[in-house]
Design a protein around this motif. Structure first.
Motif, PDB file in Angstrom:
ATOM      1  N   VAL A  24       0.788  -1.119   0.057  1.00  0.00           N
ATOM      2  CA  VAL A  24       0.147   0.267  -0.012  1.00  0.00           C
ATOM      3  C   VAL A  24       1.042   0.994  -0.010  1.00  0.00           C
ATOM      4  O   VAL A  24       0.644   2.535  -0.879  1.00  0.00           O
ATOM      5  N   LEU A  25       1.661   1.481   0.725  1.00  0.00           N
ATOM      6  CA  LEU A  25       2.991   2.562   0.595  1.00  0.00           C
ATOM      7  C   LEU A  25       3.494   3.080  -0.622  1.00  0.00           C
ATOM      8  O   LEU A  25       3.765   3.818  -0.793  1.00  0.00           O
ATOM      9  N   VAL A  37       3.755   6.059  -5.522  1.00  0.00           N
ATOM     10  CA  VAL A  37       3.320   6.359  -7.106  1.00  0.00           C
ATOM     11  C   VAL A  37       1.939   7.246  -7.250  1.00  0.00           C
ATOM     12  O   VAL A  37       2.512   7.623  -8.183  1.00  0.00           O
ATOM     13  N   PHE A  38       1.318   6.849  -6.252  1.00  0.00           N
ATOM     14  CA  PHE A  38       0.008   8.167  -6.433  1.00  0.00           C
ATOM     15  C   PHE A  38       0.522   9.935  -6.628  1.00  0.00           C
ATOM     16  O   PHE A  38       0.632  10.112  -7.334  1.00  0.00           O
ATOM     17  N   MET A  39       0.764   9.132  -4.692  1.00  0.00           N
ATOM     18  CA  MET A  39       1.671  11.119  -4.692  1.00  0.00           C
ATOM     19  C   MET A  39       2.527  11.751  -5.876  1.00  0.00           C
ATOM     20  O   MET A  39       2.584  12.895  -6.941  1.00  0.00           O
ATOM     21  N   GLU A  73       0.828  18.193 -10.277  1.00  0.00           N
ATOM     22  CA  GLU A  73       0.222  19.552 -10.077  1.00  0.00           C
ATOM     23  C   GLU A  73      -0.668  19.824  -8.873  1.00  0.00           C
ATOM     24  O   GLU A  73      -0.767  19.805  -8.284  1.00  0.00           O
ATOM     25  N   PRO A  74      -0.305  21.422  -8.429  1.00  0.00           N
ATOM     26  CA  PRO A  74      -0.417  22.574  -7.181  1.00  0.00           C
ATOM     27  C   PRO A  74      -2.528  22.573  -7.461  1.00  0.00           C
ATOM     28  O   PRO A  74      -2.471  23.009  -9.001  1.00  0.00           O
ATOM     29  N   PRO A 108       0.711  20.630  -3.922  1.00  0.00           N
ATOM     30  CA  PRO A 108       0.276  19.878  -4.818  1.00  0.00           C
ATOM     31  C   PRO A 108      -1.509  18.813  -3.783  1.00  0.00           C
ATOM     32  O   PRO A 108      -1.301  18.694  -3.663  1.00  0.00           O
ATOM     33  N   LEU A 109      -1.553  18.419  -5.932  1.00  0.00           N
ATOM     34  CA  LEU A 109      -2.872  17.645  -4.808  1.00  0.00           C
ATOM     35  C   LEU A 109      -2.914  16.419  -4.234  1.00  0.00           C
ATOM     36  O   LEU A 109      -3.425  15.949  -3.744  1.00  0.00           O
ATOM     37  N   ALA A 110      -1.450  15.515  -4.967  1.00  0.00           N
ATOM     38  CA  ALA A 110      -1.246  14.367  -3.840  1.00  0.00           C
ATOM     39  C   ALA A 110      -0.898  14.587  -2.093  1.00  0.00           C
ATOM     40  O   ALA A 110      -2.054  14.241  -1.699  1.00  0.00           O
TER      41      ALA A 110
END
Length: 121
Positions: free
Chosen positions: A59-60, A65-67, A72-73, A86-88
């Motif tokens: 999961v980590l 990878v998602f982050m 993008e801000p 940032p979106l993440a």
């Protein structure tokens, strides 16, 4: 050649079979976690912990990878404050906030149940 021995007929539950439970309950087989196979290792807490750590590591990795893919801000507004992050990071902070709220609600409920058990029993 020897003669085959006849097999006795199966006893029915209505004729007083010694295998019929006296309590009126249906006998259920006893399934346990231990195996008669000498090569099988029984389950343990350490093994369950190891599986949990492996799942958490996967999961980590997915979270990292998602982050990395969502940098993008975005404009975030909260209680009169505004800023770009940032979106993440914004989604991660929101997810951690939901997790904290769930932990608080669960802790309150467990405390409530323990008090009720303590007072009644």
């Amino acid at each position: 050649m020897a003669a085959a021995r006849p097999t006795p007929p199966l006893a029915s539950a209505t004729n007083g079979s010694p295998h019929k439970p006296k309590t009126g309950r249906v006998a259920t087989p006893n399934f346990s976690r231990t195996s008669t196979d000498p090569g099988e290792v029984p389950r343990s807490r350490a093994g369950a912990l190891w599986v949990g750590i492996c799942v958490a590591a996967l999961v980590l990795v997915a979270l990292i990878v998602f982050m990395l893919q969502n940098t993008e801000p975005v404009l975030v507004s909260f209680l009169g404050m505004e800023g770009t992050v940032p979106l993440a990071i914004a989604l991660l902070i929101a997810g951690v906030g939901v997790g904290i709220v769930a932990l608080v609600i669960g802790t309150v409920r467990i405390t409530q149940l323990r008090r009720r058990r303590h007072h009644t029993g």
